[in-house]
Design an enzyme around this catalytic site. Sequence first.
Site, PDB file in Angstrom:
ATOM      1  N   ASP A  70       0.886  -1.154   0.000  1.00 30.99           N
ATOM      2  CA  ASP A  70       0.000   0.000   0.000  1.00 30.99           C
ATOM      3  C   ASP A  70       0.934   1.215   0.000  1.00 30.99           C
ATOM      4  O   ASP A  70       2.149   1.090   0.129  1.00 30.99           O
ATOM      5  CB  ASP A  70      -0.944  -0.024   1.209  1.00 30.99           C
TER       6      ASP A  70
HETATM    7  C1  BGC Z   1      -5.028   3.243   0.091  1.00 31.62           C
HETATM    8  C2  BGC Z   1      -5.081   2.259  -1.059  1.00 31.62           C
HETATM    9  C3  BGC Z   1      -4.979   3.026  -2.354  1.00 31.62           C
HETATM   10  C4  BGC Z   1      -3.668   3.808  -2.350  1.00 31.62           C
HETATM   11  C5  BGC Z   1      -3.439   4.604  -3.625  1.00 31.62           C
HETATM   12  C6  BGC Z   1      -3.808   4.156   0.020  1.00 31.62           C
HETATM   13  O1  BGC Z   1      -3.902   5.195   0.945  1.00 31.62           O
HETATM   14  O2  BGC Z   1      -5.026   2.538   1.310  1.00 31.62           O
HETATM   15  O3  BGC Z   1      -6.256   1.512  -1.028  1.00 31.62           O
HETATM   16  O4  BGC Z   1      -5.067   2.161  -3.445  1.00 31.62           O
HETATM   17  O5  BGC Z   1      -3.693   4.722  -1.271  1.00 31.62           O
HETATM   18  O6  BGC Z   1      -4.287   5.677  -3.721  1.00 31.62           O
END
Ligand code: BGC
Length: 819
Positions: free
Chosen positions: A732
């Site tokens: 993530d």
């Molecule tokens: C989220 C993810 C997301 C990523 C990119 C993170 O803060 O937890 O689910 O895909 O950001 O935006």
Amino acid sequence: MPLEPAIESGDRSHTLAPVESVAQISSMLLDTDPTLDPALAEIARATATEGVVLLTNDGTLPLGERTVAVFGRVQVDWFAVGYGSGGDVKVPYIWNLLAGLRDAGVRVDDDLATRYSTWSAENRPVFTANWGQWPHHFPEMPIADAEVAAAASRADTAVVAIGRAAGEARDSILEPGSYYLTPEESALLDAVTAHFDRVVVVVDAGNVMDLSWVVAYGDRISAVLLAWQGGMEGARAVAGVLAGESGPSGKLTDTIALSYEDYPSAPNFGHLDVNVYAEDVFVGYRYFETFAPDRVLFPFGHGLSYTTFDLSTTVTTDAGALTLEAVVTNTGAVAGKEVVQVYTGAPDGALGKPARQLAAFGKTGLLAPGASETVRLTVRLDDLASYDDAGATGTRSAWVLEAGEYPVFVGTDVRSATRVAAFDVPETRVVRTATEVAAPVLPFERLTLARAADGSAVVAHETVPTRTVARADRILTTLPAEIPHTGDRGVDLADVAAGAASLDDFVAQLSDEELSLLARGDVTMDSPLGAAGNAGVLGGVSESLRAKGVPPITTTDGPSGIRLAAYASLLPSGTAFASTWNVPLIEELAALHGQEMLRKGSDVLLSPGMNIHRDPLCGRNFEYFSEDPVVSGRIAAAVVRGVQSTGLAACPKHFAANNQETNRTRNDSRVSERALREIYLRGFEICVREAAPRVIMTSYNQINGVWAHYHHDLATVVLRGEWGYEGTVITDWWIEESADPDFPALADNAYRVRAQVDVLMPGGVKRDGAPQAYADTSILDSLARADGLTRAELQRTARNVLGLALALKPVVDARTLEG
Ligand code: BGC
């Protein structure tokens, strides 16, 4: 088509300006065309329609020819999606309920509608620019009792719309305006139920909220409908159901309890540093149906229709499987669809087991009155095994079928399903041996099943088994072999794709630096290497890699639509998807979504979100599917198959146990290996085995003290070893810094690569909590040390990433940059 402003959801505070500029990248040209694919909009509407769950109805619905007074500002300011990366889509329009009802031909009281529209225009919802600070609800329009009485003189039915939202970094809270009604909403319901004989309540929310008021108002509320958050077409779909254009066919994918305190997770949710999953495998209906059936307001699987169905099931059994043929007949007066749900029970034994667990489900097509359809479903006995993490059955770290009877129930919700057959297991049998993974380090008490003298189920507790495996040994005995370095031999990735060279020939040429670049993305979000507004780019992030034919691979959020600077479709959110229980429909929608990705320049959709709804307050529940792993896994597999049918990639997330947003990057989910495997990993396992996603995203949180992005047991032992996953694992967005506790010469990204979490996204480091537009040197530093990361491990990760590039080949070839 009425154009309503999209709900603003604030800027992402962690978006950074690009640090590198790459000239003439055609995909960067900003797409300003608001035209959306009408076929995708149409299937989004059909999906939102099938996701609507009708909880109660005394016959007031469908509205038919009645004149309707619509109350609640949410009729105008409709919540189409939750907040954060999963909802932040630049959508050209969003239907609201008022427009939808008019479009469906409902006779709406104009005076009241004008009053709400005017007030709402003058009192726009307030959004702060701060990430995670979005409103859970919008303040209600004050309305005098006399106005309600006047509306009742003009209309014979009231519809009251109540709305809620939560999101990323924004859990629901146990306060009025979030989980509970506000005093103003209660007052509105009091006034409306006092003046109208027929009152329909529409709950427009991404999360389950308190519904105890449904009991309190009793028959003063005629019908309650859960709309979920259905995207740009959602309100129109809800209006169509209210009007009777379509019958409701959605079913709950979560239990709705009488009160929040009834949920077994309640005492252990929302803590900052540690959450002990003391309820163990007894999540959602697994708990309620076993221990507390009287604390359920609406059971898992529940959902009414405008028609009635008869279900008659025949069963064929052999030793290993049972095949059910459920003949569903529409016995009512209007067309409808029904969901056949199969649950299984289990014998008492050494392992406490839930009274019922979902084993299979299937949905009929649209059945005309009198029409029948046969739904065929199979239940495999081996799939009913429980995981023994303690050796209680005699075999530790194994899937075990304990001796006794496993009854099979068929019906249309968990509670009313009736027994149709049973498997008999004469002797306890090990179905599959596994290996201990991710076990707790510190003991805690978990819930299990005991029997009272009268045979009734009672809650008991036992100490969770703790870790016995030495991680260091496990890693050192499975280190890969190095591919001898050859230097540049002129092998292009296209040669590998064409079969003229092997992937190993290609990897053999790469320098340490090139290998380390494949293990991180292009440093910032909105990378200049991809379409404007992307979430990040991986793969061909340097000139030298691109010269060898490695394409930049663009990732975009997310579950409810493609999040870019360009316009895109806002689709129903995860819970709405799952509430359809319609696997082929979701797959079809996802395939059209994949076509939109092709047009918009997205290679990897950061979707589906598929964490378990462990607790109704989790802010991202709207993105996720269910409290049940079988529903989650099968709906996720449908999304993955659909998206990937275009040659692109889906990316199930967040692996694993990301069940709350509060302090999500540091929180430790303390969970038994059994609950992890039977509940929190099971959906991912089903998705991986059924649909082979090309990418998987780890979660931010820790699992039993190890951050998911460093979790060798999860990313290597289980995911790749046991389940045969062959794709790429990405983090993530950003990781928490840490030295490897077993190997001091590995820290941060070296620690991560050893776990086989292949790519740091978006690629830069995070210092003092803030994302930075540069990469760290932890991989190369560690590589330089004799006791550090091995070159072979870095090559293994490079292979995983290049495998993705090759899988995407038909698409990315066209975009590959000239060196
Ligand atoms: C989220 C993810 C997301 C990523 C990119 C993170 O803060 O937890 O689910 O895909 O950001 O935006």
